[in-house]
Write an enzyme that holds these catalytic residues in place. Structure first.
Site, PDB file in Angstrom:
ATOM      1  N   ASP A 140     -22.077  66.853  45.097  1.00 38.31           N
ATOM      2  CA  ASP A 140     -20.757  66.428  44.176  1.00 38.31           C
ATOM      3  C   ASP A 140     -20.414  67.419  43.181  1.00 38.31           C
ATOM      4  O   ASP A 140     -19.423  67.729  42.907  1.00 38.31           O
ATOM      5  CB  ASP A 140     -21.124  65.130  43.783  1.00 38.31           C
ATOM      6  CG  ASP A 140     -21.456  64.148  44.648  1.00 38.31           C
ATOM      7  OD1 ASP A 140     -21.443  64.563  45.787  1.00 38.31           O
ATOM      8  OD2 ASP A 140     -21.445  62.906  44.422  1.00 38.31           O
ATOM      9  N   ASN A 181     -22.387  58.062  54.535  1.00 36.60           N
ATOM     10  CA  ASN A 181     -22.202  58.864  55.772  1.00 36.60           C
ATOM     11  C   ASN A 181     -23.520  59.559  56.051  1.00 36.60           C
ATOM     12  O   ASN A 181     -24.311  59.221  56.972  1.00 36.60           O
ATOM     13  CB  ASN A 181     -21.102  59.513  55.874  1.00 36.60           C
ATOM     14  CG  ASN A 181     -20.787  60.322  57.296  1.00 36.60           C
ATOM     15  OD1 ASN A 181     -21.726  60.700  57.908  1.00 36.60           O
ATOM     16  ND2 ASN A 181     -19.303  60.191  57.381  1.00 36.60           N
ATOM     17  N   GLU A 240     -34.313  60.415  43.999  1.00 42.38           N
ATOM     18  CA  GLU A 240     -33.352  60.815  44.334  1.00 42.38           C
ATOM     19  C   GLU A 240     -33.264  62.169  44.408  1.00 42.38           C
ATOM     20  O   GLU A 240     -32.955  63.004  45.275  1.00 42.38           O
ATOM     21  CB  GLU A 240     -31.987  60.491  43.611  1.00 42.38           C
ATOM     22  CG  GLU A 240     -30.565  60.657  44.071  1.00 42.38           C
ATOM     23  CD  GLU A 240     -29.717  60.082  43.354  1.00 42.38           C
ATOM     24  OE1 GLU A 240     -29.773  59.571  42.188  1.00 42.38           O
ATOM     25  OE2 GLU A 240     -28.461  60.540  43.621  1.00 42.38           O
ATOM     26  N   GLN A 278     -17.790  63.193  54.714  1.00 38.81           N
ATOM     27  CA  GLN A 278     -19.264  64.070  54.244  1.00 38.81           C
ATOM     28  C   GLN A 278     -19.728  64.647  55.180  1.00 38.81           C
ATOM     29  O   GLN A 278     -19.399  64.882  56.564  1.00 38.81           O
ATOM     30  CB  GLN A 278     -20.317  62.863  53.940  1.00 38.81           C
ATOM     31  CG  GLN A 278     -20.257  62.664  52.492  1.00 38.81           C
ATOM     32  CD  GLN A 278     -21.461  61.704  52.009  1.00 38.81           C
ATOM     33  OE1 GLN A 278     -21.880  61.048  52.703  1.00 38.81           O
ATOM     34  NE2 GLN A 278     -21.761  62.005  50.702  1.00 38.81           N
ATOM     35  N   TYR A 322     -26.130  52.869  44.433  1.00 38.58           N
ATOM     36  CA  TYR A 322     -25.456  53.169  45.534  1.00 38.58           C
ATOM     37  C   TYR A 322     -25.478  52.109  46.551  1.00 38.58           C
ATOM     38  O   TYR A 322     -26.143  51.908  47.636  1.00 38.58           O
ATOM     39  CB  TYR A 322     -25.686  54.414  46.158  1.00 38.58           C
ATOM     40  CG  TYR A 322     -25.596  55.677  45.341  1.00 38.58           C
ATOM     41  CD1 TYR A 322     -24.361  56.154  45.096  1.00 38.58           C
ATOM     42  CD2 TYR A 322     -26.802  56.405  45.172  1.00 38.58           C
ATOM     43  CE1 TYR A 322     -24.272  57.246  44.279  1.00 38.58           C
ATOM     44  CE2 TYR A 322     -26.723  57.331  44.452  1.00 38.58           C
ATOM     45  CZ  TYR A 322     -25.583  57.829  43.945  1.00 38.58           C
ATOM     46  OH  TYR A 322     -25.288  59.182  43.141  1.00 38.58           O
ATOM     47  N   TYR A 368     -19.666  48.646  41.625  1.00 41.26           N
ATOM     48  CA  TYR A 368     -19.486  50.245  42.001  1.00 41.26           C
ATOM     49  C   TYR A 368     -18.078  50.878  41.707  1.00 41.26           C
ATOM     50  O   TYR A 368     -17.250  50.004  42.097  1.00 41.26           O
ATOM     51  CB  TYR A 368     -20.008  50.606  43.568  1.00 41.26           C
ATOM     52  CG  TYR A 368     -19.818  51.906  43.948  1.00 41.26           C
ATOM     53  CD1 TYR A 368     -20.770  52.859  43.692  1.00 41.26           C
ATOM     54  CD2 TYR A 368     -18.686  52.359  44.530  1.00 41.26           C
ATOM     55  CE1 TYR A 368     -20.933  54.209  43.918  1.00 41.26           C
ATOM     56  CE2 TYR A 368     -18.598  53.780  44.774  1.00 41.26           C
ATOM     57  CZ  TYR A 368     -19.715  54.739  44.593  1.00 41.26           C
ATOM     58  OH  TYR A 368     -19.437  55.927  44.976  1.00 41.26           O
ATOM     59  N   ASP A 425     -26.228  60.077  54.485  1.00 41.91           N
ATOM     60  CA  ASP A 425     -27.499  59.410  54.087  1.00 41.91           C
ATOM     61  C   ASP A 425     -27.997  58.651  55.278  1.00 41.91           C
ATOM     62  O   ASP A 425     -29.257  58.739  55.680  1.00 41.91           O
ATOM     63  CB  ASP A 425     -27.207  58.293  52.993  1.00 41.91           C
ATOM     64  CG  ASP A 425     -26.963  58.783  51.269  1.00 41.91           C
ATOM     65  OD1 ASP A 425     -25.688  59.636  51.466  1.00 41.91           O
ATOM     66  OD2 ASP A 425     -27.791  58.821  50.556  1.00 41.91           O
ATOM     67  N   GLY A 469     -21.128  66.505  49.545  1.00 43.92           N
ATOM     68  CA  GLY A 469     -22.306  65.773  49.453  1.00 43.92           C
ATOM     69  C   GLY A 469     -22.956  66.431  48.212  1.00 43.92           C
ATOM     70  O   GLY A 469     -24.097  65.629  47.873  1.00 43.92           O
TER      71      GLY A 469
HETATM   72  C1  GLC Z   1     -24.310  61.069  45.803  1.00 48.86           C
HETATM   73  C2  GLC Z   1     -24.582  62.439  46.302  1.00 48.86           C
HETATM   74  C3  GLC Z   1     -24.096  62.313  47.631  1.00 48.86           C
HETATM   75  C4  GLC Z   1     -25.034  61.110  48.499  1.00 48.86           C
HETATM   76  C5  GLC Z   1     -24.332  59.816  47.678  1.00 48.86           C
HETATM   77  C6  GLC Z   1     -25.558  58.633  48.199  1.00 48.86           C
HETATM   78  O1  GLC Z   1     -22.917  60.995  45.613  1.00 48.86           O
HETATM   79  O2  GLC Z   1     -23.989  63.589  45.711  1.00 48.86           O
HETATM   80  O3  GLC Z   1     -24.403  63.403  48.448  1.00 48.86           O
HETATM   81  O4  GLC Z   1     -24.542  61.052  49.718  1.00 48.86           O
HETATM   82  O5  GLC Z   1     -24.879  60.189  46.084  1.00 48.86           O
HETATM   83  O6  GLC Z   1     -26.770  58.979  48.164  1.00 48.86           O
END
Ligand code: GLC
Length: 422
Positions: free
Chosen positions: A162, A33, A392, A100, A28, A80, A35, A160
């Site tokens: 997913d 948002n 994670e 989010q 990532y 990404y 996070d 969030g």
């Molecule tokens: C994934 C999670 C999401 C989070 C993102 C970055 O997509 O499902 O909630 O914000 O990762 O960590």
């Protein structure tokens, strides 16, 4: 295993890209948002100016209509998918087109109240307040145009959470026919058995393509979307965020704004109450397309304790639900009920434990009169991190750490919740 305060700080420092914190390196590479809201709480424990900077950088992505996107692409990273070329939004810096869960106002209030540097905290909170108000107003205008008290999500990524089984039935109505070419990179970073399926990705991108074709106009999205859900996490988190925004409004806002927020709180508290399910002993989301509640007990279902809307009877019932769940597993809180046939302890949002969700549920129970279950959740979170590091997410059956490693929000929650020694 890295489990000291210094190790947690090192994770945040390593994921700092110049005022914003990426969730984890590789998987990532941008600013997310919710996070960022948690990361800021972590930074606040040892670097106050840096914590405030996190919010400033997030709001660089805010749209003119108030929406705060779920990703801000400060620097394009071609590794990404989906990147800015797929989202096709109009903002500079480029952003995604969806939002989010609105944890930010809660994080801002907490930072404002706990800051040692009062001058900086007052200046920052005063500057952030109108931006937060604009975002919360956007939620109502764009996502609850009929004024029901519940806002809707129009994409599973907005929750969030997913890949939650709660979206399966509604998401199956989205034709898996994207126009954009799918170039997944997540499965190069993480074992595919822990990540969403190909079919899921096709639908995810099909929705992005549809919304881009509608020029991301909220009214057109609302009218034409095949996917519209009143999610528990989004609504409970927004309710709490509005409680916290009201506190900021009392210091930095106008009386009319205070009444506006208070009225919304009145409406959303009553609306959340309608989502309670006696049968499952948790709150349930509602599918606004089928007009039916969604039969899925997930960790989101406990978040009304974080909103502060669950009375003593509800808190007792949810505690019984969690007690029952603990018979089937080792650590709370699994993202899906372990009695559900769709429960998968290692797959994204279908079973694993997330430290940030535990933080909200645990704090929520502690504030709602559920001290014992709150302590259990806090202890379990500390044990998971002590055993596996700042992963994670975690397998609730074995405690194994899964997904990306050295994760910002896991480290941040460990700091903000005081889970670490030294
Ligand atoms: C994934 C999670 C999401 C989070 C993102 C970055 O997509 O499902 O909630 O914000 O990762 O960590």
């Amino acid at each position: 295993m890295p489990v000291t305060v210094e190790d947690a700080r090192a994770v945040l420092r390593a994921n700092d890209r110049g005022g914003y914190t990426v969730p984890t390196a590789g998987l990532y590479p941008y600013q997310w948002n919710w996070d960022s809201a948690f990361s800021a709480l972590g930074w606040m424990t040892f670097d106050e100016p840096r914590a405030w900077r996190e919010f400033d950088r997030l709001f660089e992505g805010q749209w003119p209509d108030g929406m705060v996107p779920h990703i801000v692409f400060h620097r394009w990273n071609h590794d990404y998918f989906p990147g800015p070329d797929v989202w096709r939004t109009r903002h500079d810096p480029p952003t995604s087109g969806i939002t989010q869960p609105a944890v930010v106002a809660t994080a801002v209030r907490r930072c404002w109240e706990s800051a040692a540097d009062r001058t900086l905290a007052d200046a920052q909170a005063a500057a952030l307040y109108p931006k937060l108000l604009a975002w919360h107003r956007w939620w109502v205008a764009a996502r609850d145009p009929d004024g029901t008290g519940l806002v809707a999500m129009l994409h599973p990524w907005e929750s969030g959470m997913d890949n939650s089984p709660a979206w399966d039935e509604a998401f199956a109505r989205v034709p898996p026919e994207p126009k954009s070419t799918i170039r997944r990179s997540d499965t190069r970073h993480v074992d595919p058995s822990m990540r969403p399926s190909e079919e899921f990705y096709k639908r995810v991108i099909a929705l992005v393509d549809l919304y881009a074709s509608l020029d991301w106009d909220p009214a057109r999205l609302w009218r034409d979307t095949p996917f519209k859900i009143a999610d528990i996490a989004i609504n409970a988190i927004l309710h709490r965020a509005n409680c916290d925004l009201l506190v900021l409004a009392e210091r930095f806002g106008r009386p009319a704004e205070q009444s506006e927020i208070a009225e919304r709180l009145h409406l959303s508290a009553a609306a959340l109450e309608r989502l309670w399910s006696n049968a499952e002993g948790v709150y349930r989301p509602f599918d606004l397309i089928s007009g039916k509640p969604i039969a899925a007990a997930t960790s989101a279902g406990f978040l009304p304790v974080w909103a502060g809307v669950a009375d003593a009877a509800r808190v007792a019932a949810m505690t019984r639900t969690l007690d029952r769940w603990t018979n089937k597993l080792h650590r709370l809180v699994p993202s899906t009920c372990p009695e559900d046939p769709r429960f998968e302890p290692r797959r994204y949002w279908r079973g694993p434990v997330w430290a940030v969700v535990n933080f909200m549920i645990g704090q929520g129970f502690a504030e709602s009169g559920g001290a014992a279950i709150a302590q259990r959740i806090k202890d379990d979170t500390a044990a998971l991190i002590a055993g596996a590091g700042f992963c994670e997410y975690f397998d609730p059956m074995t405690g194994e750490g899964l997904g990306g490693g050295d994760f910002s929000w896991t480290a941040a929650v460990a700091l903000a919740w005081g889970l670490l020694d030294g």
